[in-house]
Motif scaffolding. Structure first.
Motif, mmCIF file in Angstrom:
data_model
loop_
_atom_site.group_PDB
_atom_site.id
_atom_site.type_symbol
_atom_site.label_atom_id
_atom_site.label_comp_id
_atom_site.label_asym_id
_atom_site.label_seq_id
_atom_site.Cartn_x
_atom_site.Cartn_y
_atom_site.Cartn_z
ATOM 1 N N ARG A 145 27.570 -58.303 -57.074
ATOM 2 C CA ARG A 145 28.708 -59.220 -57.001
ATOM 3 C C ARG A 145 28.693 -60.028 -55.709
ATOM 4 O O ARG A 145 28.987 -61.223 -55.705
ATOM 5 C CB ARG A 145 30.014 -58.425 -57.118
ATOM 6 N N TYR A 146 28.335 -59.386 -54.600
ATOM 7 C CA TYR A 146 28.477 -60.035 -53.301
ATOM 8 C C TYR A 146 27.155 -60.344 -52.609
ATOM 9 O O TYR A 146 27.145 -60.785 -51.455
ATOM 10 C CB TYR A 146 29.328 -59.156 -52.381
ATOM 11 N N ALA A 147 26.029 -60.126 -53.281
ATOM 12 C CA ALA A 147 24.722 -60.254 -52.637
ATOM 13 C C ALA A 147 24.492 -61.619 -52.001
ATOM 14 O O ALA A 147 24.031 -61.710 -50.861
ATOM 15 C CB ALA A 147 23.614 -59.957 -53.651
ATOM 16 N N GLU A 148 24.818 -62.686 -52.730
ATOM 17 C CA GLU A 148 24.495 -64.015 -52.207
ATOM 18 C C GLU A 148 25.301 -64.366 -50.962
ATOM 19 O O GLU A 148 24.914 -65.256 -50.204
ATOM 20 C CB GLU A 148 24.692 -65.078 -53.292
ATOM 21 N N GLY A 149 26.404 -63.664 -50.741
ATOM 22 C CA GLY A 149 27.166 -63.890 -49.515
ATOM 23 C C GLY A 149 26.358 -63.578 -48.274
ATOM 24 O O GLY A 149 26.584 -64.146 -47.204
ATOM 25 N N LEU A 150 25.389 -62.671 -48.409
ATOM 26 C CA LEU A 150 24.552 -62.325 -47.268
ATOM 27 C C LEU A 150 23.639 -63.458 -46.842
ATOM 28 O O LEU A 150 23.180 -63.488 -45.707
ATOM 29 C CB LEU A 150 23.702 -61.104 -47.610
ATOM 30 N N LEU A 151 23.387 -64.391 -47.746
ATOM 31 C CA LEU A 151 22.530 -65.516 -47.390
ATOM 32 C C LEU A 151 23.178 -66.405 -46.340
ATOM 33 O O LEU A 151 22.507 -67.212 -45.691
ATOM 34 C CB LEU A 151 22.188 -66.329 -48.648
ATOM 35 N N ASN A 152 24.507 -66.274 -46.170
ATOM 36 C CA ASN A 152 25.217 -67.044 -45.154
ATOM 37 C C ASN A 152 25.288 -66.301 -43.827
ATOM 38 O O ASN A 152 25.919 -66.769 -42.888
ATOM 39 C CB ASN A 152 26.642 -67.350 -45.634
ATOM 40 N N TYR A 153 24.649 -65.138 -43.771
ATOM 41 C CA TYR A 153 24.700 -64.341 -42.544
ATOM 42 C C TYR A 153 24.015 -65.062 -41.397
ATOM 43 O O TYR A 153 22.889 -65.535 -41.522
ATOM 44 C CB TYR A 153 24.029 -62.986 -42.760
ATOM 45 N N THR A 154 24.700 -65.166 -40.274
ATOM 46 C CA THR A 154 24.119 -65.711 -39.052
ATOM 47 C C THR A 154 24.548 -64.833 -37.888
ATOM 48 O O THR A 154 25.611 -64.212 -37.910
ATOM 49 C CB THR A 154 24.601 -67.159 -38.786
ATOM 50 N N ARG A 155 23.728 -64.798 -36.888
ATOM 51 C CA ARG A 155 24.070 -64.016 -35.695
ATOM 52 C C ARG A 155 25.312 -64.609 -35.027
ATOM 53 O O ARG A 155 25.510 -65.813 -35.012
ATOM 54 C CB ARG A 155 22.906 -64.033 -34.693
ATOM 55 N N GLY A 156 26.129 -63.749 -34.468
ATOM 56 C CA GLY A 156 27.262 -64.220 -33.687
ATOM 57 C C GLY A 156 28.565 -64.324 -34.430
ATOM 58 O O GLY A 156 29.576 -64.720 -33.854
ATOM 59 N N ARG A 157 28.599 -63.974 -35.729
ATOM 60 C CA ARG A 157 29.853 -64.065 -36.480
ATOM 61 C C ARG A 157 30.750 -62.864 -36.237
ATOM 62 O O ARG A 157 31.939 -62.920 -36.532
ATOM 63 C CB ARG A 157 29.572 -64.181 -37.978
ATOM 64 N N VAL A 158 30.180 -61.796 -35.721
ATOM 65 C CA VAL A 158 30.922 -60.558 -35.580
ATOM 66 C C VAL A 158 30.842 -60.052 -34.151
ATOM 67 O O VAL A 158 29.769 -60.013 -33.556
ATOM 68 C CB VAL A 158 30.373 -59.477 -36.533
ATOM 69 N N LYS A 159 31.978 -59.683 -33.607
ATOM 70 C CA LYS A 159 32.038 -59.107 -32.264
ATOM 71 C C LYS A 159 32.447 -57.644 -32.365
ATOM 72 O O LYS A 159 33.511 -57.314 -32.878
ATOM 73 C CB LYS A 159 33.048 -59.863 -31.401
ATOM 74 N N VAL A 160 31.580 -56.765 -31.886
ATOM 75 C CA VAL A 160 31.887 -55.345 -31.878
ATOM 76 C C VAL A 160 32.743 -55.040 -30.652
ATOM 77 O O VAL A 160 32.347 -55.342 -29.530
ATOM 78 C CB VAL A 160 30.599 -54.502 -31.841
ATOM 79 N N LEU A 161 33.909 -54.442 -30.875
ATOM 80 C CA LEU A 161 34.804 -54.110 -29.771
ATOM 81 C C LEU A 161 34.352 -52.819 -29.095
ATOM 82 O O LEU A 161 33.635 -52.009 -29.697
ATOM 83 C CB LEU A 161 36.231 -53.974 -30.297
ATOM 84 N N PRO A 162 34.743 -52.608 -27.843
ATOM 85 C CA PRO A 162 34.340 -51.384 -27.138
ATOM 86 C C PRO A 162 34.703 -50.135 -27.935
ATOM 87 O O PRO A 162 35.823 -50.009 -28.437
ATOM 88 C CB PRO A 162 35.137 -51.467 -25.829
ATOM 89 N N PHE A 163 33.760 -49.229 -28.045
ATOM 90 C CA PHE A 163 33.961 -48.014 -28.838
ATOM 91 C C PHE A 163 34.900 -47.060 -28.104
ATOM 92 O O PHE A 163 34.687 -46.717 -26.943
ATOM 93 C CB PHE A 163 32.614 -47.338 -29.090
#
Length: 229
Positions: A114-132
């Protein structure tokens, strides 16, 4: 919220997002255990970037190869059996081990398609991991992130992990702005099971793939539930 859920699942495909860390090191894992949750998130990010970047056109034209990339990247770090038990909710105790195993595979595959093609839009920098801030001595913990959407807004996305008996960490849930992927689908799956039974639902997931997910959401109005911690 469904738009946000779709984006996160497209990136996470069933459980854990590909999240590049921003100027921070993953929390160290015990010498007797596998990598910690932050390190797992970083590994997925790196592996996904290598597999996707520069190959979007090829993968868009070869859906099975795209699915293979997803499986290779996510399956080693995602507890689909445990996640599917949570999705089944009270129905899990009524199902046989064979029914639960069959549902787990069918549900994962349908979500992936269902969601596979959404990964084709993956680019670095879209997600920020907060301090653990979790405690790796606990059996469960959460990796918190901020996801940048197409319109420039950001949403909070948390990733729930659990530690296995062997000490390995695996992801099992995605929580978007307080709404759990597990709970969201549990309500919808429960409604479908009450209507047509677990075996029929599983058969639909197996035969219709991602279209079955669309049908579930349409039939139940995209029911949403509270966060699964």
């Amino acid at each position: 919220m469904l738009r946000q859920l779709s984006l996160a699942i497209a990136l996470a495909v069933g459980g854990v997002i590909a999240a590049p860390a921003f100027a921070q090191d993953p929390a160290p894992a015990s010498a007797t255990q596998g990598p910690g949750p932050e390190a797992i998130v970083q590994t997925i990010s790196d592996d996904l970037a290598k597999a996707i970047e520069g190959h979007q056109a090829e993968l868009k034209n070869d859906h099975e190869k795209l699915i293979a990339v997803i499986d290779d990247t996510f399956l080693p770090h995602f507890d689909i059996d445990y996640a599917s038990i949570l999705v089944l909710g009270q129905n899990a105790s009524k199902a046989t081990p064979e029914q639960r195993q069959r549902f787990a595979k069918a549900f994962y595959n349908s979500i992936t398609h269902r969601y596979a093609e959404g990964l084709l839009n993956y680019t670095r920098g879209r997600v920020k991991v907060l301090p653990f801030t979790g405690d790796l001595n606990n059996k469960r913990t959460v990796v918190r992130t901020q996801v940048m959407l197409d319109d420039g807004k950001s949403v909070s996305v948390d990733y729930a992990f659990r530690k296995s008996a062997s000490g390995d960490w695996k992801a099992y849930d995605v929580i978007i702005e307080g709404i759990s992927y597990i709970s969201n689908y549990r309500n919808q799956v429960d409604a479908e099971i009450k209507k047509e039974g677990l075996d029929k639902l599983t058969a639909d997931l197996e035969s219709k793939g991602g279209a079955a997910i669309d049908d579930i959401q349409k039939d139940t109005g995209g029911a949403k539930g509270g966060a699964q911690k």
